[in-house]
Scaffold this motif. Structure first.
Motif, PDB file in Angstrom:
ATOM      1  N   ALA A 175     -23.452  31.383   5.640  1.00  0.00           N
ATOM      2  CA  ALA A 175     -23.296  30.161   4.838  1.00  0.00           C
ATOM      3  C   ALA A 175     -24.554  29.352   4.431  1.00  0.00           C
ATOM      4  N   GLY A 176     -25.377  29.088   5.405  1.00  0.00           N
ATOM      5  CA  GLY A 176     -26.473  28.453   4.906  1.00  0.00           C
ATOM      6  C   GLY A 176     -27.443  29.235   4.253  1.00  0.00           C
ATOM      7  N   GLY A 177     -27.128  30.573   4.163  1.00  0.00           N
ATOM      8  CA  GLY A 177     -28.232  31.333   3.656  1.00  0.00           C
ATOM      9  C   GLY A 177     -29.462  31.872   4.251  1.00  0.00           C
ATOM     10  N   PHE A 178     -29.094  31.760   5.548  1.00  0.00           N
ATOM     11  CA  PHE A 178     -30.536  32.036   6.394  1.00  0.00           C
ATOM     12  C   PHE A 178     -30.393  33.491   7.147  1.00  0.00           C
ATOM     13  N   VAL A 206     -27.749  21.474   0.905  1.00  0.00           N
ATOM     14  CA  VAL A 206     -27.144  22.317   1.961  1.00  0.00           C
ATOM     15  C   VAL A 206     -28.057  21.667   3.188  1.00  0.00           C
ATOM     16  N   ALA A 207     -27.179  21.288   4.354  1.00  0.00           N
ATOM     17  CA  ALA A 207     -27.945  20.794   5.611  1.00  0.00           C
ATOM     18  C   ALA A 207     -27.370  21.812   6.793  1.00  0.00           C
ATOM     19  N   PHE A 208     -27.938  22.313   7.691  1.00  0.00           N
ATOM     20  CA  PHE A 208     -27.729  23.161   8.753  1.00  0.00           C
ATOM     21  C   PHE A 208     -28.166  22.480  10.274  1.00  0.00           C
ATOM     22  N   LEU A 209     -27.342  22.237  10.859  1.00  0.00           N
ATOM     23  CA  LEU A 209     -27.583  21.527  12.365  1.00  0.00           C
ATOM     24  C   LEU A 209     -27.381  22.892  13.211  1.00  0.00           C
ATOM     25  N   PRO A 210     -28.271  23.311  13.715  1.00  0.00           N
ATOM     26  CA  PRO A 210     -28.417  24.577  14.770  1.00  0.00           C
ATOM     27  C   PRO A 210     -27.615  24.160  16.079  1.00  0.00           C
ATOM     28  N   ALA A 211     -27.269  25.022  16.906  1.00  0.00           N
ATOM     29  CA  ALA A 211     -26.622  24.566  18.225  1.00  0.00           C
ATOM     30  C   ALA A 211     -28.033  24.164  19.231  1.00  0.00           C
ATOM     31  N   ASP A 212     -28.894  25.192  19.336  1.00  0.00           N
ATOM     32  CA  ASP A 212     -30.259  25.192  20.052  1.00  0.00           C
ATOM     33  C   ASP A 212     -31.085  24.504  19.207  1.00  0.00           C
ATOM     34  N   ARG A 213     -30.980  23.048  19.637  1.00  0.00           N
ATOM     35  CA  ARG A 213     -31.962  22.257  18.529  1.00  0.00           C
ATOM     36  C   ARG A 213     -33.152  22.413  18.621  1.00  0.00           C
ATOM     37  N   LEU A 214     -33.753  22.441  19.947  1.00  0.00           N
ATOM     38  CA  LEU A 214     -35.180  22.702  19.983  1.00  0.00           C
ATOM     39  C   LEU A 214     -35.676  23.856  19.681  1.00  0.00           C
ATOM     40  N   ALA A 215     -34.911  24.868  19.836  1.00  0.00           N
ATOM     41  CA  ALA A 215     -35.508  26.302  19.481  1.00  0.00           C
ATOM     42  C   ALA A 215     -35.372  26.597  17.918  1.00  0.00           C
ATOM     43  N   GLU A 216     -34.405  26.047  17.346  1.00  0.00           N
ATOM     44  CA  GLU A 216     -33.792  26.382  16.052  1.00  0.00           C
ATOM     45  C   GLU A 216     -34.129  25.407  14.974  1.00  0.00           C
ATOM     46  N   ASP A 240     -29.929  12.684   1.641  1.00  0.00           N
ATOM     47  CA  ASP A 240     -28.349  12.076   1.238  1.00  0.00           C
ATOM     48  C   ASP A 240     -27.925  12.706   0.102  1.00  0.00           C
ATOM     49  N   GLU A 241     -28.569  13.797  -0.703  1.00  0.00           N
ATOM     50  CA  GLU A 241     -28.027  14.388  -1.628  1.00  0.00           C
ATOM     51  C   GLU A 241     -27.195  15.628  -1.220  1.00  0.00           C
ATOM     52  N   VAL A 242     -27.128  15.662   0.145  1.00  0.00           N
ATOM     53  CA  VAL A 242     -26.362  16.895   0.624  1.00  0.00           C
ATOM     54  C   VAL A 242     -24.954  17.069   0.347  1.00  0.00           C
ATOM     55  N   ARG A 243     -24.469  18.268  -0.317  1.00  0.00           N
ATOM     56  CA  ARG A 243     -23.107  18.458  -0.452  1.00  0.00           C
ATOM     57  C   ARG A 243     -22.030  19.238   0.673  1.00  0.00           C
ATOM     58  N   LEU A 244     -23.196  20.133   1.284  1.00  0.00           N
ATOM     59  CA  LEU A 244     -22.588  20.925   2.399  1.00  0.00           C
ATOM     60  C   LEU A 244     -23.278  20.964   3.546  1.00  0.00           C
ATOM     61  N   ILE A 245     -22.656  20.404   4.682  1.00  0.00           N
ATOM     62  CA  ILE A 245     -23.099  20.245   5.939  1.00  0.00           C
ATOM     63  C   ILE A 245     -22.501  21.433   6.910  1.00  0.00           C
ATOM     64  N   ALA A 265     -19.996  13.544   0.693  1.00  0.00           N
ATOM     65  CA  ALA A 265     -19.670  12.949  -0.701  1.00  0.00           C
ATOM     66  C   ALA A 265     -18.473  13.472  -0.897  1.00  0.00           C
ATOM     67  N   GLU A 266     -18.030  12.677  -1.876  1.00  0.00           N
ATOM     68  CA  GLU A 266     -16.404  13.460  -2.366  1.00  0.00           C
ATOM     69  C   GLU A 266     -16.200  14.755  -2.819  1.00  0.00           C
ATOM     70  N   ASP A 267     -17.513  15.258  -3.362  1.00  0.00           N
ATOM     71  CA  ASP A 267     -17.538  16.636  -3.679  1.00  0.00           C
ATOM     72  C   ASP A 267     -18.219  17.431  -2.768  1.00  0.00           C
ATOM     73  N   GLY A 268     -18.167  17.310  -1.603  1.00  0.00           N
ATOM     74  CA  GLY A 268     -18.950  18.125  -0.659  1.00  0.00           C
ATOM     75  C   GLY A 268     -17.981  18.554   0.427  1.00  0.00           C
ATOM     76  N   ALA A 269     -18.370  19.192   1.413  1.00  0.00           N
ATOM     77  CA  ALA A 269     -17.611  19.656   2.683  1.00  0.00           C
ATOM     78  C   ALA A 269     -18.361  19.978   3.610  1.00  0.00           C
ATOM     79  N   ILE A 270     -17.778  20.013   4.899  1.00  0.00           N
ATOM     80  CA  ILE A 270     -18.488  20.078   6.261  1.00  0.00           C
ATOM     81  C   ILE A 270     -17.730  21.139   6.707  1.00  0.00           C
ATOM     82  N   ILE A 271     -18.573  22.176   7.219  1.00  0.00           N
ATOM     83  CA  ILE A 271     -18.030  23.281   8.239  1.00  0.00           C
ATOM     84  C   ILE A 271     -18.803  23.141   9.651  1.00  0.00           C
ATOM     85  N   PHE A 272     -18.128  22.980  10.567  1.00  0.00           N
ATOM     86  CA  PHE A 272     -18.974  22.882  11.884  1.00  0.00           C
ATOM     87  C   PHE A 272     -18.040  23.796  12.923  1.00  0.00           C
ATOM     88  N   ALA A 273     -18.665  24.440  13.784  1.00  0.00           N
ATOM     89  CA  ALA A 273     -18.374  25.113  14.944  1.00  0.00           C
ATOM     90  C   ALA A 273     -18.377  24.354  16.219  1.00  0.00           C
TER      91      ALA A 273
END
Ligand SMILES: Nc1ncnc2c1ncn2[C@@H]1O[C@H](COP(=O)(O)OP(=O)(O)OP(=O)(O)O)[C@@H](O)[C@H]1O
Ligand SMILES: Nc1ncnc2c1ncn2[C@@H]1O[C@H](COP(=O)(O)OP(=O)(O)OP(=O)(O)O)[C@@H](O)[C@H]1O
Ligand SMILES: [Mg+2]
Ligand SMILES: [Mg+2]
Lengths: 350, 496, 316, 371
Positions: free
Chosen positions: B292-295, B320-330, B396-401, B427-435
């Motif tokens: 989804a993040g395009g990586f 788009v913002a991506f917060l990986p699980a292994d913070r230090l490594a990724e 700030d301008e992120v619409r998908l987290i 934002a109203e026009d955004g979404a969040i997907i989290f595992a």
């Protein structure tokens, strides 16, 4: 292993480390000399006399310091990007070739100054392209930059041999001693009494300043570092690791090429097979000894340059082989690696 | 047979195990369960001497033994099937089979391999390179090797993740047989039905401690209770109006990386949604997020983001913002200071001075109360603070987290606070997907739950329409509702 | 010149290169890059010559050279394997340290008369029509180079320790899980490789290019050997073949000097490097290609490096 | 006569392109320099060897000259054609110091100031003797010449060797000229620089392997003789003729037919002696052998030292040949053609010094590159 406990000490500072490294290296070499019945003191004195204790000799030191500093700056870029640019030697050669391309033309119709400036720009581009090629091989061809660079070094060597013995040879002469001398006005001018071109010195200092700024004080430098530290994370910050690495290679190679250009324009005034004088490889040692940091580089370059210049006196004065300089340089780097490794152990990272 | 007495282990500052004790009996299968990061693998690796232990003892038939390296373990007949296969991909099957054996007799080994394979109903071509085998076959090979090496205590760490049904049958048959031959077996698994069908006893680990020990038949409820933190009563999910226009659309997306990969994922996430991805580690959530993040380019199928088809390669786009699980490594750049992180995350700043971005990062440090100062380097931050830093880097301008384990290592109130931040951010026009491995969190924060099992979307429903038990059952593989995903996709849009 | 003498000259001149390249192959198969080869060879050449001419014993000369190689390799292993520093960095630094050390220590003995390895034709075989001249009229170091290849292959692919060595290079964790300490294996493999490089040096200074001087004449061979290991993609047979191929190129370079006055013969000295790069690219492409025939074809003359090459192992 | 005037302390510098102990060109200069310290009281030698970009990276001739001058050198000798540009530059920088450039001709061409003279020995004679001996010894009639780089000097010497060989072949052995093969292989520099020049050992080896049974070395170092010695040990009937240095045969006496060598003592004595007594004038000295005593260290500038491997008949023939040369036999006399077939000398013509000095091409009958 006394210094191991020493390193355990919380107050083990950078200065302490430097002295340990130096002590280890110089102590080792000193011991060797001592066992050979040579007085390390004489050696030290001779080296000093031959390098810093006379203005004229210091001029010679600087002629070595300049290309060494340029190459080291180039390497700082590539190491920051996490690339082991062993191909720098070839990049120096390529820069020299590029500059010669212009300088050996008699009837260019340009004023000498313009030709010289163009030649040095060309040398920067030449070195940059050669390095970018190695980077390209890495990105697209999956050729590790170490092996790729090493290979390209020898390819460049082959090219320069072919040029000197083939298209660019002197009339009626086929000798590895190099091409025809350039026209006098195409030598980077050295004031009477001087032994080095002030312009070269200025270029080197500018290059170092530029490196410091680019790497230390720009977004670009930060991006290069990010790529080197963690490509995966770098992408999250909108950085293209591949592209950034390539750019770093190109800049690094460019600086190396510039060094090559200066070798032809103000040291040899012609192209010869050993035009690089091994400065690329020596610079790798410099940067390793600096532990890939920027600040120590000029000093270490100066130290290495003094060794290189002073070592000429060894055969003249003490009837010893000059290669002792290389021994000292190598010993410094190896002991630096040793100390860093032991510290890593201390920190429990191993 | 073998006994572990209050084992403890810490990796630097991470305390992976604390005073864990358990014993394995000959002729029985002992299950080990627990959420991700509970310490299961570490414990097993300590038992084989692969990992050094920080404290505790290992006893064999009652008396203490020194077991510091795998060679010791092998002498006591302990063999382990590691979670990530530790074999030699470029070597041949036969060579893998022989590697580490005291004697070198290819002919003999070839015969033995054939014999054992036949006995267990496996099929091998001894001269194929192992990298051409499937994960399942590689495990089978390892298993045979261990048996051939005369292992009397077999340890299997999640042996069934990413292998086919058939292979699973074969494996279980083999295990039952070994049990019958009087071997002791330790089975690490996330799949409760495996535990049910195989194990005689089970130990539950949580946060590196023994949370419970039971004999079969197990009380599924109690087991889940012990595995995950206390069961929550239904929280009402945040009321966010689900918009209509799609943010991310997956159409039959297939990839084969990761433990389980992703099979024909088809799903549409619309504006205003907060989608919680549940499932055991490596069931496909992480891969889903990366795509989804395009990586990670899909091998087949289509992805559209904000209606646009994704370009391959670097997915870095500023909305788009991506917060990986292994913070230090990724996610973070160890060695770089907070200030430098913020400079890179923000726009502008061509030339930098010591002051550049200082204000920005100071503000972020206050806003997200990160315990550090602008010149602290990322690796110096504690786990929780590293997460805070990641959050503070979201433009700030992120619409998908997209997030893996957004509140991993956060204490309760900072977790709540974080979620407030996130909901505000969205934002109203955004979404969040989290595992998240933490069902509580999903139930509390998501408007929609998607459960992955073996790379498949096994359950996809509005949080309102499901309950804790359905989800936890789905996580362990037993889903009543494995409807065709496109219909599931629609169900995600039901107004609640 | 007649083919027999040509080939005889070829195998003789390639002998040290074969030894060095095979040594490096062993090292890299175990997952360690010993970049110090060029320096090691020179230092070996120097010690070999000096010891041999001081003690007047060729045997001691070769032993000393081998030992020197071991010592240098030991440094690489200690710093690069056990202290987890970059193997490339330490190898590179040692290359230059050893080279200059060799020149410095060897200077007093430069261009002095020293013992040379005599050729010892194999009694009966030497009289064979063609093969006799090619294979059986050499010095023992050349015979050694003949034996080295099959021995390497046998060791790597037909003995337990060979398997262990490859395992350590392939996946150290897996090696450890099987009760073998990969770092020990790597250490030993590095020593072995270093010893062979040292012998190669002595082979130069006592047989192929007898004598010591600055330059000795074997400068740069170490880099060639490194390139050949890749060109032969880590298989002893291909590596050895590469070494002979390189020798061939050089001899042809001389033979054709007059035919192509445009091309200096010494250009042929750099030929292995483009070839090396080409091999690497092919291997890379064959890895990423979907075309199984192409991949299979490449596998014939190229295989990927050991997975763990250059990656230090530390126990968790 | 400069010899019996005691001058004040007079340091002079010697820049050698190779190692001072190379058993060749540089050692010959080095020993001449040492001799000066005895012959010319007060003369004191300062020397630097391995003066070439490969061995001393980043160091240029002017730098070294600066250094020597700094150490008080009043006269400086550069012993290699490779130093031409550097010496010229240094001479311009230090007009107060005298320079001797060996093997150059700036003093003739006027490319340099009055403080630079040239000195060279008439090695053509030595090479003629070498070629003569080679042809007298060779059983296959194939003679190889291990050439350094290509320039007027090296062409001149290769040609001389060829003429000597042809003389022996045709006029002494009475064999048809067509049966004599004379091949030149150039390595690219005066000595082996690994990776830069061709490897002289390999080149010599391949010559021997293709039935050239005598190799005449034109390079500063002794590889050719070393290889010949190896082949001899291996039972091959081959010989080599080294170059430059009287003692060169010592490397492998059993394979050495003899060595044409330079003796720089007379030249040095004259030039340095004059300089010491402020009688320096710019000159171009091209000194020949002392035909009365061709190996007399005090008088001859070039010599030929027979080697152990030379047979007695050859020794005798060589003696006659030397007599003939002494009597004025000039092998550079027509009819002679260049390699490309164009005429060098018509019948009856003999070459002038200038023609020999600047020989533009190899001669007809020699294989190998001319440029
Ligand atoms: N090599 C290591 N270095 C540092 N920390 C580690 C290492 N291995 C494991 N850990 C940490 O130890 C804890 C337990 O890890 P472990 O792999 O045992 O969990 P697990 O129960 O096997 O989880 P999973 O179900 O995902 O396999 C985790 O917090 C993990 O981050
Ligand atoms: N690599 C490091 N270098 C220096 N200091 C560090 C490093 N890692 C952690 N610290 C310091 O040690 C402290 C404890 O770290 P740790 O990760 O155990 O915190 P924690 O208890 O897990 O907090 P949290 O609950 O936020 O994760 C941190 O506050 C941090 O300042
Ligand atoms: Mg695990
Ligand atoms: Mg924490």
């Amino acid at each position: 292993m006394r210094y191991v406990q020493f390193m355990k000490h919380p107050l083990f500072s950078r200065f302490a480390r430097i002295s340990v490294i130096a002590g280890l290296a110089l102590g080792g070499v000193g011991l060797l000399l001592f066992t050979l019945g040579i007085s390390p003191v004489d050696i030290g004195v001779t080296l000093a006399r031959g390098s810093i204790l006379s203005l004229q000799k210091f001029g010679h030191v600087l002629t070595i310091w300049i290309p060494l500093l340029l190459c080291s700056c180039g390497l700082l870029f590539t190491f920051r990007a996490g690339l082991w640019n062993i191909g720098i030697e070839g990049q120096v050669v390529f820069g020299a070739i590029a500059a010669t391309l212009l300088l050996r033309e008699e009837n260019l119709g340009l004023p000498a100054a313009a030709t010289l400036i163009l030649a040095h720009i060309l040398s920067f581009i030449g070195g940059g392209l050669w390095a970018a090629f190695a980077g390209f091989l890495k990105n697209r061809g999956g050729v590790n930059e170490i092996f790729g660079g090493l290979g390209l070094n020898f390819v460049a060597q082959g090219l320069i041999l072919w040029l000197i013995l083939g298209p660019w040879k002197r009339a009626g002469v086929a000798s590895m001693s190099g091409t025809e001398m350039f026209a006098r006005e195409l030598w980077l001018s050295t004031p009477p009494g001087w032994r080095l071109a002030p312009a070269a010195l200025v270029i080197a200092c500018i290059a170092f300043a530029a490196t410091a700024v680019l790497l230390g004080a720009t977004r670009f430098g930060l991006q290069i570092r990010a790529t080197g530290i963690n490509p995966t994370a770098a992408r999250l910050f909108g950085i293209h690791p591949g592209r950034t690495g390539l750019l770093a290679m190109a800049i690094g190679g460019g600086l190396a090429g510039l060094a090559g250009g200066l070798q032809v324009s103000c040291v040899y005034h012609r192209l010869l097979p050993s035009i690089s004088s091994g400065y690329g490889y020596l610079a790798l040692l410099v940067v390793m000894l600096a532990h890939y940091r920027l600040r120590p580089v000029p000093a270490i370059c100066l130290f290495f340059a003094c060794l290189a210049a002073g070592s000429i006196q060894l055969p003249i004065v003490l009837k010893l082989d000059s290669s002792l300089a290389g021994v000292i340089q190598g010993a410094c780097v190896v002991s630096a690696l040793l100390v860093h490794g032991l510290q890593k152990r201390q920190r429990g990272e191993l | 047979m073998i006994e572990l007495a209050n084992i403890s282990k810490n990796f630097g500052k991470v305390q992976a195990l604390q005073g864990v004790s358990l014993s394995a009996e000959a002729g029985s299968i002992h299950g080990i369960v627990g959420e991700n990061g509970a310490g299961k693998s570490t414990l097993m690796k300590i038992l084989t001497g692969f990992t050094s232990r920080s404290g505790g003892e290992i006893l064999c038939r009652g008396k203490k033994i020194s077991l510091d390296r795998p060679s010791d373990a092998m002498r006591f007949g302990i063999g382990m099937l590691y979670q990530e296969p530790l074999d030699f991909p470029q070597l041949s099957v036969l060579e893998n089979f022989m590697a580490g054996e005291a004697a070198f007799a290819p002919g003999q080994a070839r015969a033995d391999l054939a014999r054992l394979a036949a006995a267990f109903g496996f099929v091998f071509h001894p001269d194929n390179r192992v990298e051409t085998l499937t994960v399942g076959e590689r495990q089978q090979l390892e298993l045979l090797r261990l048996i051939h090496g005369g292992a009397r205590l077999l340890i299997l760490d999640e042996p069934t993740t990413g292998i086919s049904e058939r292979q699973q049958e074969q494996l279980f048959a083999a295990l039952r047989r070994l049990k019958a031959d009087g071997a002791a077996i330790l089975l690490v698994s996330h799949k409760l039905e495996e535990i049910d069908s195989l194990c005689d006893t089970v130990t539950v680990l949580r946060h590196g401690r023994v949370a419970a020990a039971m004999r079969c038949p197990f009380d599924r409820q109690a087991l889940l209770q012990a595995m995950f933190d206390s069961l929550p009563e239904r929280l009402s999910p945040p009321q966010t109006a689900t918009g209509k226009e799609p943010v991310v659309e997956f159409d039959r997306v297939v990839v084969t990386v990761g433990r389980a990969g992703l099979h024909e994922a088809t799903i549409t996430v619309r504006t205003g949604e907060v989608v919680g991805l549940a499932g055991m580690d490596g069931s496909g959530q992480a891969v889903f997020l990366k795509i989804a993040g395009g990586f990670l380019p899909p091998e087949s199928g289509q992805i559209r983001r904000f209606g646009r088809t994704l370009p391959n390669g670097c997915g870095c786009s500023r909305d788009v913002a991506f917060l990986p699980a292994d913070r230090l490594a990724e996610g973070l750049l160890p060695g770089m200071t907070l200030r430098e992180h913020h400079i890179l995350a923000a726009r502008g700043h061509i030339f930098l001075s010591a002051a550049t971005g200082l204000a920005g990062s100071r503000r972020a440090i206050d806003d997200f109360n990160i315990k550090g100062h602008p010149e602290t380097t990322a690796e110096e931050l504690s786990g929780g603070n590293q997460q805070r830093l990641l959050l503070s880097l979201i433009p700030d301008e992120v619409r998908l987290i997209l997030m893996e384990n957004p509140t991993r290592g956060l204490d309760v109130q900072s977790a709540d606070w974080t979620w407030q931040q996130l909901h505000r951010r969205k934002a109203e026009d955004g979404a969040i997907i989290f595992a998240s491995p933490d069902l509580e969190e999903i139930m509390a924060q998501a408007t929609r739950v998607v459960v992955f099992y073996d790379g498949r979307i096994i359950l996809d429903t509005p949080t309102a329409a499901t309950d804790y038990h359905e989800i936890s059952r789905a996580i362990t593989g037993e889903a009543g509702t494995t409807g065709p995903s496109d219909e599931v996709g629609r169900s995600g849009l039901l107004p609640d | 010149m007649d083919p027999a003498t040509f080939l005889a000259a070829l195998v003789a001149m390639a002998a040290p290169l074969v030894l060095a390249a095979l040594g490096e192959t062993l090292t890299e198969k175990a997952g360690v890059v010993n970049l110090s080869l060029d320096g090691t060879i020179l230092l070996g050449a120097m010690t070999g010559f000096v010891v041999a001419s001081v003690t007047q014993s060729l045997l001691l000369g070769f032993l000393a050279a081998g030992l020197t190689g071991c010592l240098v390799a030991a440094l690489v292993a200690v710093i690069g394997v056990w202290l987890g520093q970059s193997q490339v960095a330490v190898g590179f630094a040692l290359t230059f340290l050893c080279r200059d050390l060799a020149y410095f220590l060897g200077n007093p003995y430069a261009r002095q008369q020293g013992p040379q390895l005599a050729t010892l034709p194999v009694p009966l075989l030497a009289d064979l029509p063609f093969f006799g001249t090619v294979f059986f009229t050499h010095s023992f170091i050349v015979y050694l180079s003949f034996l080295a290849t099959p021995c390497c292959i046998y060791f790597l692919y037909h003995t337990r320790h060979g398997l262990t060595l490859r395992a350590a290079g392939e996946n150290p964790e897996g090696c450890w899980a099987r009760g073998i300490d990969p770092n020990t294996v790597r250490f030993l493999a590095t020593l072995a490789g270093g010893a062979m490089a040292g012998l190669a040096g002595a082979a130069f200074s006592l047989a192929v290019k007898p004598g010591w001087g600055h330059p000795q004449g074997c400068e740069g061979i170490g880099w060639i050997a490194l390139a050949l290991v890749i060109f032969g993609s880590w298989h002893p047979l291909r590596v050895a073949a590469g070494a002979y191929f390189f020798g061939l190129l050089q001899l042809l370079g001389i033979a054709f000097q007059d035919s192509f006055p445009g091309i200096p013969g010494q250009i042929f000295q750099v030929a292995p490097f483009p070839l090396m790069i080409f091999t690497l690219i092919l291997i890379h492409l064959s890895r990423n290609t979907k075309n199984r025939y192409f991949a299979g074809f490449v596998r014939l003359f190229g295989s990927p490096p050991p997975r763990g090459l250059g990656r230090p192992y530390r126990r968790p | 006569n400069p010899l019996n005037t005691v001058a004040a302390d007079y340091p002079f510098g010697l820049l050698m392109v190779g190692p001072a102990n190379d058993h060749g060109w540089s050692q010959a200069h080095f020993e001449a320099g040492q001799a000066m310290e005895k012959i010319l009281p007060g003369a004191k030698m300062l020397y630097i060897d391995k003066v070439n970009p490969a061995d001393r990276p980043g160091i240029t001739i002017p730098m070294l000259v600066d250094d020597l001058v700094g150490k008080g050198a009043k006269l400086i000798i550069g012993n290699s054609d490779d130093m031409k540009d550097g010496i010229r530059e240094a001479a311009a920088m230090h007009p107060e110091v005298q320079f001797i450039h060996i093997s150059g001709d700036d003093a003739l061409t006027g490319k340099s100031g009055a403080n630079l003279s040239n000195l060279m020995g008439r090695m053509e004679y030595g090479k003629m003797m070498a070629g003569f001996t080679a042809a007298m010894t060779s059983t296959t009639g194939k003679i190889g010449y291990l050439g350094p780089l290509i320039n007027a000097e090296t062409r001149r010497l290769a040609a001389a060797a060829y003429l000597g060989a042809r003389h022996a072949w045709v006029n002494v052995l009475k064999k048809p000229a067509a049966e004599l093969q004379f091949k030149v292989n150039w390595i690219g520099f005066w000595f082996n620089i690994p990776g830069v020049t061709s490897d002289p050992s390999l080149v010599t080896g391949s010559l021997f392997d293709s039935d050239y049974d005598v190799v005449i070395s034109g390079i500063d170092t002794t590889e050719a003789l070393v290889v010949a010695g190896q082949k001899k040990k291996a039972g091959k009937e081959v010989w080599a003729i080294p170059y430059d240095y009287q003692g060169a045969c010592a490397v492998a006496p059993e394979a050495c037919l003899g060595v044409p060598y330079f003796n720089w003592i007379p030249g040095y004595t004259k030039m340095i002696g004059e300089a010491m007594n402020n009688k320096w004038q710019q000159q171009f000295l091209w000194l020949g052998p002392d035909w009365q005593a061709i190996n007399n260290p005090d008088t001859t500038s070039i010599g030929f030292m027979p080697g152990n491997a030379m047979g007695d008949p050859q020794k005798k023939a060589l003696a006659d040949f030397q007599q003939a040369l002494a009597k004025g036999l000039n092998l550079f006399s027509g009819p002679l053609n260049f390699q490309d077939g164009s005429t060098f000398l018509k019948a009856g013509e003999t070459a002038t010094d200038a023609q020999v000095w600047n020989l533009p091409q190899l001669l007809e009958g020699i294989e190998g590159a001319s440029k």
